[in-house]
Design an enzyme around this catalytic site. Structure first.
Site, short mmCIF file in Angstrom:
data_model
loop_
_atom_site.label_atom_id
_atom_site.label_comp_id
_atom_site.label_asym_id
_atom_site.label_seq_id
_atom_site.Cartn_x
_atom_site.Cartn_y
_atom_site.Cartn_z
N GLN A 26 -19.13 -8.81 11.26
CA GLN A 26 -17.69 -9.22 11.15
C GLN A 26 -17.22 -8.49 9.92
O GLN A 26 -17.70 -8.39 8.98
CB GLN A 26 -17.64 -10.63 11.19
CG GLN A 26 -18.20 -11.40 12.44
CD GLN A 26 -17.51 -10.79 13.75
OE1 GLN A 26 -16.33 -10.71 13.73
NE2 GLN A 26 -17.96 -11.09 14.95
N PHE A 82 -24.38 -11.77 23.68
CA PHE A 82 -23.75 -10.73 22.59
C PHE A 82 -23.95 -10.98 21.30
O PHE A 82 -22.94 -11.12 20.58
CB PHE A 82 -22.30 -10.25 23.04
CG PHE A 82 -21.85 -9.93 24.50
CD1 PHE A 82 -22.12 -8.81 24.98
CD2 PHE A 82 -21.58 -10.87 25.29
CE1 PHE A 82 -21.72 -8.31 26.28
CE2 PHE A 82 -21.25 -10.62 26.67
CZ PHE A 82 -21.47 -9.17 27.17
N CYS A 114 -3.03 -0.21 9.36
CA CYS A 114 -2.23 -1.46 8.72
C CYS A 114 -0.66 -1.26 9.08
O CYS A 114 0.04 -0.85 8.04
CB CYS A 114 -2.51 -1.03 7.23
SG CYS A 114 -3.94 -1.69 6.68
N CYS A 124 -12.28 -10.09 20.30
CA CYS A 124 -11.81 -9.18 19.30
C CYS A 124 -10.46 -8.70 20.54
O CYS A 124 -9.88 -7.45 19.75
CB CYS A 124 -12.47 -8.16 18.82
SG CYS A 124 -13.51 -7.25 19.97
N CYS A 182 -1.09 4.77 7.96
CA CYS A 182 -2.28 4.37 8.57
C CYS A 182 -1.89 3.77 9.76
O CYS A 182 -1.51 2.57 9.66
CB CYS A 182 -3.24 3.42 7.58
SG CYS A 182 -3.78 4.68 6.22
N CYS A 200 0.75 -1.00 -0.24
CA CYS A 200 -0.11 -0.11 0.01
C CYS A 200 0.90 1.33 -0.14
O CYS A 200 1.87 1.28 0.65
CB CYS A 200 -0.72 -0.08 1.18
SG CYS A 200 -1.83 1.43 1.49
C1 LIG Z 1 -18.17 -8.03 19.32
S1 LIG Z 1 -19.95 -7.90 18.54
C2 LIG Z 1 -20.60 -9.32 18.44
C3 LIG Z 1 -21.96 -9.39 17.72
C4 LIG Z 1 -22.12 -10.86 17.05
N1 LIG Z 1 -21.69 -11.90 17.86
C5 LIG Z 1 -21.58 -11.05 15.59
O1 LIG Z 1 -20.65 -11.89 15.77
O2 LIG Z 1 -21.86 -10.25 14.85
C6 LIG Z 1 -20.70 -7.55 20.37
C7 LIG Z 1 -22.10 -7.20 20.54
O3 LIG Z 1 -22.28 -6.94 21.81
C8 LIG Z 1 -23.39 -6.02 22.14
N2 LIG Z 1 -23.18 -5.34 23.42
C9 LIG Z 1 -22.36 -4.41 23.68
N3 LIG Z 1 -22.38 -4.13 25.11
C10 LIG Z 1 -23.48 -5.07 25.58
C11 LIG Z 1 -24.18 -5.12 26.68
N4 LIG Z 1 -23.92 -4.38 27.84
N5 LIG Z 1 -25.20 -6.01 26.75
C12 LIG Z 1 -25.41 -6.76 25.75
N6 LIG Z 1 -25.01 -6.57 24.58
C13 LIG Z 1 -23.82 -5.63 24.27
C14 LIG Z 1 -23.23 -5.08 20.74
O4 LIG Z 1 -24.17 -4.29 20.60
C15 LIG Z 1 -22.72 -6.18 19.76
O5 LIG Z 1 -23.72 -6.43 19.07
#
Ligand SMILES: C[S@@+](CC[C@H](N)C(=O)[O-])C[C@H]1O[C@@H](n2cnc3c(N)ncnc32)[C@H](O)[C@@H]1O
Length: 449
Positions: A288, A315, A105, A407, A102, A96
């Site tokens: 994702q 989540f 990256c 993550c 950046c 790049c």
């Molecule tokens: C890393 S993402 C994972 C979402 C899903 N599992 C995916 O793979 O697309 C984390 C998720 O946690 C939710 N989240 C964040 N804080 C939260 C909380 N205090 N209680 C419940 N959900 C929460 C966010 O809205 C988001 O959808």
């Protein structure tokens, strides 16, 4: 040797660097010789000179070089490379033109093998330090994601005078790198950069700054202009013409963070498929970062939950993991975000009662050990902060299998320790390179009682 600087760096067009009034003097003005000890968790080479910690951009462990002291950091100094005296093995030509600038990256200067080893070691040493490594824990090879696979990104746009900046944050700085191309982005998103720049130059006023969230859905790009003041009619027309010319699925804007996304153009529904279920997530909803990484996360969840008749998906987001699981078993999805719940509801209607859902703040009100008793497996996928309170409830539960997706290795090891102290055994960890060339790492881990 010194990385290329963007046009206008430090000029009034870009965002100013935040400097403290009492900026310390560097210990020496001229170049000094250093050897890079290792590449740290944030992707910088780490070196010492007479007791001073130096952060070296685009370095490899073993590089011997002349550097000068640059900006101060909390516990050291930015190093500005001057001459590379002896190059360590493992260097590659960055693909790049913005490499080294950046922040996202920072690792393009590593060849493939060095890069994969660095990311895998990052996780291995985090596990080791937390006392989670051992012969019974299988550390799988890094799951790779190719260039051009990123389907989500947030860029910043700033207008200063006649100049429009569009790009990403510069490494270790608040300035922007103005990008014309981006090899990590899906080609359909990368192709939008030039026309986006042109329309933003027309509609932003002097001094305005917005973020632009780009997502590639299955039926086309979905763009949200974040923090855009209410546009007048000519601006709306310009945006609408841009959406038409670029064949966007959806274009919307938000005047303030957390506000409603107001549509400019909705040319198609905005669809995404997850394991046989097709839904229309809210504009800018979390997805994702790449389909390849997502497939690895889903595969880990399916394998860890195999045989379970009832699974809790904590989540759950918009159903990335829960929908493919529900094709095989009963799933209870728990999520805090109302818009994600609405997307889960769309999918639940296609799953003949196999997916139920619940809105719950899992930080303040985790699913208790008693409530977890009805599940044979739990998938937990928290944001970067991890899920301390929920891990504590899991540790007290009798759920036989937990699949933890993360993550952030730092909060993962903290929560994993809680599970292990509660009697779980960590069996397997898979590092997943969702953010190519960045220091970020995703992972999937399997625990059993
Ligand atoms: C890393 S993402 C994972 C979402 C899903 N599992 C995916 O793979 O697309 C984390 C998720 O946690 C939710 N989240 C964040 N804080 C939260 C909380 N205090 N209680 C419940 N959900 C929460 C966010 O809205 C988001 O959808």
């Amino acid at each position: 040797m010194s990385p290329r600087r963007p046009p206008g760096r430090g000029r009034p067009g870009n965002r100013p660097e935040r400097r403290s009034e009492s900026r310390p003097e560097p210990p020496v003005r001229g170049p000094v010789e250093i050897v890079v000890e290792r590449v740290g968790a944030r992707g910088d080479g780490l070196a010492e000179w007479q007791g001073h910690r130096l952060y070296v951009p685009q370095a490899l462990a073993g590089d011997r070089m002349m550097v000068t002291f640059g900006e101060p950091r909390a516990d050291g100094w930015e190093a500005v490379p001057v001459t590379l005296l002896a190059e360590a093995p493992g260097r590659a030509d960055p693909p790049c033109p913005h490499a080294g600038l950046c922040g996202g990256c920072a690792l393009q200067h590593m060849d493939d093998a060095t890069y994969a080893a660095w990311k895998t070691d990052l996780l291995a040493s985090a596990l080791e330090r937390a006392g989670l490594a051992g012969p019974e824990v299988r550390l799988n090879p890094l799951v790779r994601t190719p260039p051009g696979s990123r389907r989500r990104a947030v860029l910043t746009a700033v207008r200063r005078g006649r100049r429009l900046w569009l790009g990403f944050n510069e490494r270790a700085s608040h300035r922007l790198v103005d990008v014309e191309t981006c090899p990590v982005l899906a080609p359909a998103l990368a192709a939008l950069l030039a026309p986006l720049r042109a329309v933003l130059a027309d509609i932003l006023s002097d001094g305005q700054q917005i973020d632009v969230a780009l997502t590639l859905l299955d039926d086309g790009p979905d763009l949200v202009l974040e923090g855009l003041p209410e546009p007048d009619l000519p601006r709306l027309e310009a945006l609408s013409a841009f959406a038409g010319a670029q064949d966007l699925a959806r274009l919307s804007y938000r005047t303030k963070p957390g506000g409603d996304a107001l549509p400019v153009a909705r040319r198609r529904t905005g669809l995404v498929g997850f394991g046989g279920v097709t839904v229309s997530p809210a504009p800018g909803a979390f997805l994702q970062a790449s389909r390849e990484g997502e497939a690895a996360l889903v595969a880990a969840a399916l394998s860890g939950c195999a045989g379970a008749e009832s699974v809790a998906d904590l989540f759950a987001g918009s159903g990335t993991i829960g929908f493919p699981l529900a094709a095989r078993t009963r799933v209870h999805a728990v999520e805090g975000d109302a818009q994600a719940l609405a997307t889960l509801d769309q999918g639940a209607r296609q799953l003949a009662g196999r997916l139920t859902m619940e809105r719950r703040d899992l930080f303040r009100d985790p699913v208790t050990a008693a409530e977890l008793a009805r599940f044979q497996a739990v998938v937990i996928d928290p944001p970067r902060a991890g899920a301390q309170a929920q891990a504590a409830e899991l540790a007290r539960s009798a759920v036989p299998a937990v699949v933890a997706l993360s993550c952030n290795p730092a909060t993962f090891v903290r929560d994993a320790r809680t599970l292990v102290e509660g009697g779980y055994r960590l069996l397997e960890v898979t590092p997943i390179d969702q953010f190519l060339w960045s220091p970020h790492l995703e992972l999937a881990a399997l625990f059993r009682r």
